[in-house]
Design a protein around this motif. Structure first.
Motif, PDB file in Angstrom:
ATOM      1  N   PRO A 112     -10.022 -35.075  24.107  1.00 59.58           N
ATOM      2  CA  PRO A 112     -10.771 -34.555  22.941  1.00 59.58           C
ATOM      3  C   PRO A 112     -10.155 -33.237  22.455  1.00 59.58           C
ATOM      4  CG  PRO A 112     -12.145 -34.773  25.236  1.00 59.58           C
ATOM      5  CD  PRO A 112     -11.375 -34.843  25.683  1.00 59.58           C
ATOM      6  N   PRO A 113     -10.553 -33.476  20.801  1.00 60.71           N
ATOM      7  CA  PRO A 113      -9.585 -32.300  20.392  1.00 60.71           C
ATOM      8  C   PRO A 113     -10.554 -31.170  20.757  1.00 60.71           C
ATOM      9  CG  PRO A 113     -10.225 -33.286  18.589  1.00 60.71           C
ATOM     10  CD  PRO A 113     -11.050 -33.802  19.910  1.00 60.71           C
ATOM     11  N   ALA A 114      -9.625 -29.978  20.713  1.00 57.20           N
ATOM     12  CA  ALA A 114      -9.911 -28.204  21.254  1.00 57.20           C
ATOM     13  C   ALA A 114     -11.266 -27.737  20.392  1.00 57.20           C
ATOM     14  CB  ALA A 114      -8.613 -27.934  21.005  1.00 57.20           C
ATOM     15  N   GLY A 115     -12.188 -27.469  21.656  1.00 57.98           N
ATOM     16  CA  GLY A 115     -12.727 -26.496  19.846  1.00 57.98           C
ATOM     17  C   GLY A 115     -14.109 -26.954  20.554  1.00 57.98           C
ATOM     18  N   THR A 116     -14.128 -28.348  20.628  1.00 51.44           N
ATOM     19  CA  THR A 116     -15.352 -29.362  20.506  1.00 51.44           C
ATOM     20  C   THR A 116     -16.363 -29.249  22.028  1.00 51.44           C
ATOM     21  OG1 THR A 116     -13.841 -31.290  21.562  1.00 51.44           O
ATOM     22  CG2 THR A 116     -14.452 -30.809  19.184  1.00 51.44           C
ATOM     23  N   ARG A 117     -17.297 -29.709  22.011  1.00 51.06           N
ATOM     24  CA  ARG A 117     -18.108 -29.646  23.413  1.00 51.06           C
ATOM     25  C   ARG A 117     -17.141 -31.304  24.719  1.00 51.06           C
ATOM     26  NH1 ARG A 117     -24.548 -29.470  23.211  1.00 51.06           N
ATOM     27  NH2 ARG A 117     -23.786 -27.223  22.278  1.00 51.06           N
ATOM     28  N   ASP A 118     -17.339 -31.554  23.339  1.00 53.44           N
ATOM     29  CA  ASP A 118     -16.385 -32.760  25.288  1.00 53.44           C
ATOM     30  C   ASP A 118     -15.683 -32.446  25.274  1.00 53.44           C
ATOM     31  OD1 ASP A 118     -18.214 -34.905  24.394  1.00 53.44           O
ATOM     32  OD2 ASP A 118     -16.839 -36.158  23.008  1.00 53.44           O
ATOM     33  N   ARG A 119     -14.305 -31.361  24.939  1.00 51.15           N
ATOM     34  CA  ARG A 119     -13.173 -30.783  24.594  1.00 51.15           C
ATOM     35  C   ARG A 119     -13.655 -29.594  26.717  1.00 51.15           C
ATOM     36  NH1 ARG A 119      -7.876 -30.614  23.879  1.00 51.15           N
ATOM     37  NH2 ARG A 119      -6.810 -29.433  25.556  1.00 51.15           N
ATOM     38  N   LEU A 120     -14.538 -29.410  25.894  1.00 56.23           N
ATOM     39  CA  LEU A 120     -15.582 -28.670  27.771  1.00 56.23           C
ATOM     40  C   LEU A 120     -15.296 -29.272  28.821  1.00 56.23           C
ATOM     41  CD1 LEU A 120     -17.995 -26.353  25.765  1.00 56.23           C
ATOM     42  CD2 LEU A 120     -15.028 -25.275  26.826  1.00 56.23           C
ATOM     43  N   ARG A 121     -16.282 -30.487  28.657  1.00 59.11           N
ATOM     44  CA  ARG A 121     -16.564 -31.628  29.047  1.00 59.11           C
ATOM     45  C   ARG A 121     -14.976 -31.988  30.282  1.00 59.11           C
ATOM     46  NH1 ARG A 121     -21.427 -30.268  31.340  1.00 59.11           N
ATOM     47  NH2 ARG A 121     -23.061 -30.535  29.140  1.00 59.11           N
ATOM     48  N   LEU A 122     -13.610 -32.426  29.166  1.00 62.58           N
ATOM     49  CA  LEU A 122     -13.083 -32.538  29.946  1.00 62.58           C
ATOM     50  C   LEU A 122     -12.575 -31.558  31.046  1.00 62.58           C
ATOM     51  CD1 LEU A 122      -9.895 -34.734  29.160  1.00 62.58           C
ATOM     52  CD2 LEU A 122     -10.046 -32.157  29.614  1.00 62.58           C
ATOM     53  N   GLN A 123     -12.180 -30.271  30.386  1.00 65.64           N
ATOM     54  CA  GLN A 123     -12.097 -29.134  31.604  1.00 65.64           C
ATOM     55  C   GLN A 123     -12.137 -28.864  32.355  1.00 65.64           C
ATOM     56  OE1 GLN A 123     -12.741 -26.273  28.027  1.00 65.64           O
ATOM     57  NE2 GLN A 123      -9.918 -25.839  27.464  1.00 65.64           N
ATOM     58  N   GLU A 124     -13.962 -29.064  32.510  1.00 69.01           N
ATOM     59  CA  GLU A 124     -14.851 -28.376  33.738  1.00 69.01           C
ATOM     60  C   GLU A 124     -14.518 -29.902  34.737  1.00 69.01           C
ATOM     61  OE1 GLU A 124     -19.344 -28.576  33.403  1.00 69.01           O
ATOM     62  OE2 GLU A 124     -18.936 -30.739  33.432  1.00 69.01           O
ATOM     63  N   SER A 125     -14.348 -31.116  33.863  1.00 67.13           N
ATOM     64  CA  SER A 125     -14.175 -32.635  34.663  1.00 67.13           C
ATOM     65  C   SER A 125     -12.930 -32.081  35.787  1.00 67.13           C
ATOM     66  CB  SER A 125     -13.387 -33.529  34.149  1.00 67.13           C
ATOM     67  OG  SER A 125     -13.209 -34.135  34.598  1.00 67.13           O
ATOM     68  N   LEU A 126     -11.430 -31.035  34.711  1.00 65.72           N
ATOM     69  CA  LEU A 126     -10.551 -30.614  35.702  1.00 65.72           C
ATOM     70  C   LEU A 126     -10.497 -29.528  36.827  1.00 65.72           C
ATOM     71  CD1 LEU A 126      -8.231 -31.008  31.892  1.00 65.72           C
ATOM     72  CD2 LEU A 126      -7.693 -32.444  34.107  1.00 65.72           C
ATOM     73  N   ASN A 127     -11.067 -28.416  36.121  1.00 63.34           N
ATOM     74  CA  ASN A 127     -11.057 -27.403  37.256  1.00 63.34           C
ATOM     75  C   ASN A 127     -12.242 -28.200  38.003  1.00 63.34           C
ATOM     76  OD1 ASN A 127      -9.980 -25.548  35.120  1.00 63.34           O
ATOM     77  ND2 ASN A 127     -12.475 -24.989  34.647  1.00 63.34           N
TER      78      ASN A 127
END
Length: 204
Positions: A84-99
């Protein structure tokens, strides 16, 4: 771009992402024991810590750490929509998954790949922790989603698949986690995933 890799380890996630992007890249295999590449290069000159993945970009700049490299690839190939595009809530969810994959699932496999394997109570403790991480992943996938972020494949799936697939390396049966088992089979059947695994000699 050049990917420094070792077969089957987390650099496979980057290899998969490169394939999914139809990117142009070179591969250089690294012997993690000797820290020497297949062309005779001292890999510690690329990454002083001696582990993969390492992605060489622009002929000299080196990116390290799978989650960072995966997001870089997704962001530099936005049309592929692997993040998802940087700065979006979906991007935070992707980062959460990666972490989660990096710090919890990946790390929980560590004791089973150590030079000295845990035994007795230590082995039981390590396995209990690993299974609890599979409980978490199974629960997340139990809502029927095809991939970590929903219906669409993302760079998070490249990483999650690779790490979850290590269950086979340590003979851990995934059947107690049916959603994870189905997910691993689903991602593993993708043509670009198959191509990366064949290139690394992991499947025929």
């Amino acid at each position: 771009m050049k990917l420094y890799y070792a077969p089957g380890v987390c650099s496979l996630a980057v290899h998969i992402a490169l394939n999914e992007l139809d990117a142009t890249y070179d591969l250089e295999k690294v012997d993690l024991a000797s820290k020497e590449t297949e062309t005779g290069q001292n890999f510690t000159m690329v990454n002083p810590l001696g582990y993969v993945p390492a992605l060489e970009i622009d002929g000299s700049d080196i990116l390290l750490e799978a989650p960072v490299i995966l997001q870089y690839l997704a962001d530099t190939h936005p049309d592929a929509k692997l993040a998802p595009p940087a700065g979006t809530r979906d991007r935070l969810r992707l980062q959460e998954s990666l972490n989660f994959t990096a710090s919890e699932l990946h790390k929980s496999f560590g004791p089973f790949f150590a030079a000295v394997k845990p035994e007795g109570a230590l082995e039981e403790q390590a396995m209990k922790k690993l299974k609890s991480r599979f409980d978490r992943l199974n629960g997340m996938l139990s809502d029927g989603r095809a991939y970590v972020m929903g219906d669409d494949f993302s760079v998070a799936d490249a990483y999650t698949f690779v790490v979850a697939n290590w269950a086979g390396v340590i003979d851990l049966d995934l059947s107690p986690w049916p959603y994870v088992q189905a997910y691993v089979a689903r991602v593993g059947a993708r043509p670009k995933v198959q191509a990366a695994m064949k290139r690394e000699g992991l499947i025929n």
